[in-house]
Design a protein around this motif. Structure first.
Motif, PDB file in Angstrom:
ATOM      1  N   ILE A  40       1.436  10.762   3.028  1.00 41.78           N
ATOM      2  CA  ILE A  40       0.272  10.021   3.513  1.00 41.78           C
ATOM      3  C   ILE A  40       0.705   8.763   4.252  1.00 41.78           C
ATOM      4  O   ILE A  40       0.167   8.432   5.318  1.00 41.78           O
ATOM      5  CB  ILE A  40      -0.664   9.673   2.342  1.00 41.78           C
ATOM      6  N   SER A  41       1.684   8.046   3.707  1.00 39.86           N
ATOM      7  CA  SER A  41       2.169   6.827   4.355  1.00 39.86           C
ATOM      8  C   SER A  41       2.688   7.097   5.753  1.00 39.86           C
ATOM      9  O   SER A  41       2.566   6.251   6.646  1.00 39.86           O
ATOM     10  CB  SER A  41       3.279   6.195   3.513  1.00 39.86           C
ATOM     11  N   GLY A  42       3.279   8.261   5.943  1.00 41.12           N
ATOM     12  CA  GLY A  42       3.788   8.608   7.259  1.00 41.12           C
ATOM     13  C   GLY A  42       2.714   9.056   8.223  1.00 41.12           C
ATOM     14  O   GLY A  42       2.811   8.817   9.435  1.00 41.12           O
ATOM     15  N   MET A  43       1.670   9.703   7.717  1.00 45.59           N
ATOM     16  CA  MET A  43       0.636  10.253   8.588  1.00 45.59           C
ATOM     17  C   MET A  43      -0.422   9.236   8.998  1.00 45.59           C
ATOM     18  O   MET A  43      -0.940   9.277  10.117  1.00 45.59           O
ATOM     19  CB  MET A  43      -0.054  11.434   7.898  1.00 45.59           C
ATOM     20  N   ILE A  44      -0.749   8.337   8.094  1.00 43.29           N
ATOM     21  CA  ILE A  44      -1.858   7.422   8.360  1.00 43.29           C
ATOM     22  C   ILE A  44      -1.663   6.569   9.614  1.00 43.29           C
ATOM     23  O   ILE A  44      -2.619   6.381  10.385  1.00 43.29           O
ATOM     24  CB  ILE A  44      -2.137   6.547   7.121  1.00 43.29           C
ATOM     25  N   PRO A  45      -0.468   6.024   9.877  1.00 40.53           N
ATOM     26  CA  PRO A  45      -0.339   5.222  11.101  1.00 40.53           C
ATOM     27  C   PRO A  45      -0.759   5.984  12.344  1.00 40.53           C
ATOM     28  O   PRO A  45      -1.401   5.417  13.240  1.00 40.53           O
ATOM     29  CB  PRO A  45       1.154   4.874  11.126  1.00 40.53           C
ATOM     30  N   MET A  46      -0.409   7.262  12.424  1.00 40.12           N
ATOM     31  CA  MET A  46      -0.730   8.042  13.610  1.00 40.12           C
ATOM     32  C   MET A  46      -2.236   8.264  13.740  1.00 40.12           C
ATOM     33  O   MET A  46      -2.835   7.999  14.783  1.00 40.12           O
ATOM     34  CB  MET A  46      -0.003   9.390  13.567  1.00 40.12           C
ATOM     35  N   LEU A 100       0.823  -1.205   0.000  1.00 42.57           N
ATOM     36  CA  LEU A 100       0.000   0.000   0.000  1.00 42.57           C
ATOM     37  C   LEU A 100       0.863   1.263   0.000  1.00 42.57           C
ATOM     38  O   LEU A 100       0.556   2.237  -0.697  1.00 42.57           O
ATOM     39  CB  LEU A 100      -0.931   0.001   1.209  1.00 42.57           C
ATOM     40  N   SER A 101       1.943   1.252   0.771  1.00 46.61           N
ATOM     41  CA  SER A 101       2.838   2.415   0.789  1.00 46.61           C
ATOM     42  C   SER A 101       3.447   2.635  -0.585  1.00 46.61           C
ATOM     43  O   SER A 101       3.540   3.776  -1.067  1.00 46.61           O
ATOM     44  CB  SER A 101       3.938   2.207   1.832  1.00 46.61           C
ATOM     45  N   ALA A 102       3.861   1.548  -1.238  1.00 42.30           N
ATOM     46  CA  ALA A 102       4.424   1.673  -2.581  1.00 42.30           C
ATOM     47  C   ALA A 102       3.372   2.155  -3.571  1.00 42.30           C
ATOM     48  O   ALA A 102       3.653   2.971  -4.458  1.00 42.30           O
ATOM     49  CB  ALA A 102       5.001   0.331  -3.028  1.00 42.30           C
ATOM     50  N   GLY A 103       2.132   1.657  -3.439  1.00 42.58           N
ATOM     51  CA  GLY A 103       1.061   2.091  -4.324  1.00 42.58           C
ATOM     52  C   GLY A 103       0.756   3.572  -4.171  1.00 42.58           C
ATOM     53  O   GLY A 103       0.493   4.279  -5.162  1.00 42.58           O
ATOM     54  N   LEU A 104       0.792   4.072  -2.948  1.00 44.91           N
ATOM     55  CA  LEU A 104       0.584   5.498  -2.725  1.00 44.91           C
ATOM     56  C   LEU A 104       1.685   6.321  -3.383  1.00 44.91           C
ATOM     57  O   LEU A 104       1.433   7.373  -3.972  1.00 44.91           O
ATOM     58  CB  LEU A 104       0.544   5.784  -1.214  1.00 44.91           C
ATOM     59  N   GLN A 105       2.918   5.825  -3.297  1.00 42.34           N
ATOM     60  CA  GLN A 105       4.033   6.540  -3.917  1.00 42.34           C
ATOM     61  C   GLN A 105       3.986   6.434  -5.440  1.00 42.34           C
ATOM     62  O   GLN A 105       4.460   7.336  -6.148  1.00 42.34           O
ATOM     63  CB  GLN A 105       5.354   6.014  -3.364  1.00 42.34           C
ATOM     64  N   ASP A 106       3.410   5.334  -5.964  1.00 46.03           N
ATOM     65  CA  ASP A 106       3.209   5.238  -7.414  1.00 46.03           C
ATOM     66  C   ASP A 106       2.292   6.354  -7.904  1.00 46.03           C
ATOM     67  O   ASP A 106       2.509   6.940  -8.966  1.00 46.03           O
ATOM     68  CB  ASP A 106       2.568   3.893  -7.778  1.00 46.03           C
TER      69      ASP A 106
END
Length: 398
Positions: free
Chosen positions: A133-139, A118-124
């Motif tokens: 987004i990948s950094g913020m979502i966990p929080m 999912l993180s790779a897909g967001l960066q794609d």
């Protein structure tokens, strides 16, 4: 070039699914105190539930972290959703801590498989925005679902199970949403070979990964302490009282502070964010220690909140440094490498602390743990001040 409407669709749907996965991992934290009270689960058994999740997640990252680079993002996410649904069903019928531990193993496997894909897909879809987004979502997800789970445990029927019925339905919906998302990478040979356990950090990102490692280890070890022993530690500061709602509040305070700090610092270089994160950790952790010795829940929550802001700043600074350094076919591997480092720091020290609790007690274990984190963070800040400008630079935009 990906059309903007398609890009937006991918960002939204992958964000929602990642939110569910990572939030579900924290939804169980407020229930630990109920497991202890209703099932007489011991602290080592509760820590085993935390550790088996982290261990399974690490193994999944090592073995499946790069799989979506070969098979595509969607097939790998569907696999992860199927395993996650099995875990939610296991939790929903669990009647003992042993059954919870089995569910946590499945959940760790599913989350590890999903996270890198999912993180790779967001960066794609968008390299800079996807990394943010990948950094913020966990929080945000951990804060929301931990507090939501605590409220359901307090007010809904079947407090040990109800939240998992909702999460099962949410995961089924997520699987359906994937049908309307286009694939972002083409299949390439090598999927079976990629399953061999390894951490594949692209050559261009290796030096940056080493530079962010000390700060990342410190804040993820802090997160591991607060998410595993945090509810129990908070009870000390609250005169040995408090249930699921207290546990959910601890997670929510830490992760909300982390998210707010990230949103408030959208601009700035990686090194400046890492430096600010270290300062916040150094300001917050002493308050956590003080709260245990003066028995003050407000002081504990204040310290946890400030340290949580340090967690958010450090994660954002780390991702801002490494994310743009990988090509599209390397992104899942890079994400897996970062999360292996992070979750190892997240789980191993907290699991070791559970054994120390049986020997020297919870308050004393927390004292030692926090002092070690303070020393590590101080060394990190010193290194950033001496060498940060020369060695840690904002990653180039592409």
């Amino acid at each position: 070039m990906m059309p903007p409407p398609i890009r937006t669709k991918i960002l939204w749907i992958y964000s929602v699914i990642l939110f569910l996965f990572l939030g579900a991992s924290a939804a169980i934290t407020p229930l630990y105190l109920l497991y202890h009270e209703q099932w007489q689960a011991t602290l080592p058994m509760l820590q085993a539930a935390f550790a088996v999740y982290a261990l399974a997640l690490l193994l999944a990252l090592l073995c499946f972290g790069s799989l979506s680079d070969y098979l595509g993002r969607r097939p790998v996410v569907w696999l992860a959703i199927a395993i996650e649904i099995s875990a939610m069903l296991q939790f929903s019928i669990a009647e003992s801590i042993a059954e919870v531990i089995r569910g946590r193993a499945l959940q760790g496997l599913a989350t590890g498989i999903a996270t890198s894909a999912l993180s790779a897909g967001l960066q794609d879809a968008h390299r800079e925005r996807g990394g943010l987004i990948s950094g913020m979502i966990p929080m945000g997800s951990m804060a929301a679902l931990a507090l939501g789970s605590a409220l359901l445990a307090k007010f809904a029927p079947q407090p040990l199970h109800f939240v998992f019925y909702i999460l099962t339905a949410a995961m089924i919906t997520a699987a359906c949403l994937l049908f309307i998302v286009p694939e972002t990478v083409s299949r390439v040979p090598g999927a079976l070979a990629s399953l061999w356990p390894r951490v594949h950090v692209p050559h261009a990102a290796r030096a940056a990964m080493w530079r962010i490692a000390p700060a990342s280890v410190a804040v993820w070890a802090l997160a591991g302490l607060l998410l595993s022993l945090g509810p129990t530690i908070a009870r000390i500061a609250n005169h040995s009282s408090g249930g699921a709602l207290l546990g959910g509040s601890v997670v929510a305070v830490v992760m909300t502070s982390a998210l707010v700090a990230m949103v408030a610092h959208l601009a700035g270089s990686g090194v400046s964010l890492l430096r600010r994160g270290a300062v916040a950790v150094l300001a917050g952790l002493p308050l956590v220690l003080i709260s245990l010795h003066v028995v003050s829940l407000p002081v504990f929550l204040l310290g946890a909140s400030i340290a949580g802001a340090g967690l958010g700043l450090t994660v954002q600074g780390s991702l801002r440094t490494i994310v743009p350094l990988a090509e599209s076919h390397e992104r899942a591997g890079l994400a897996a490498g970062y999360f292996v480092m992070s979750y190892l720091a997240f789980s191993a020290p907290a699991f070791a602390a559970s054994f120390a609790v049986n020997v020297i007690g919870l308050r004393e274990t927390t004292d030692v743990y926090v002092v070690i984190l303070l020393i590590l963070t101080t060394l990190t800040l010193r290194s950033l001040n001496q060498h940060g400008t020369a060695t840690v630079r904002p990653a180039p935009s592409h």
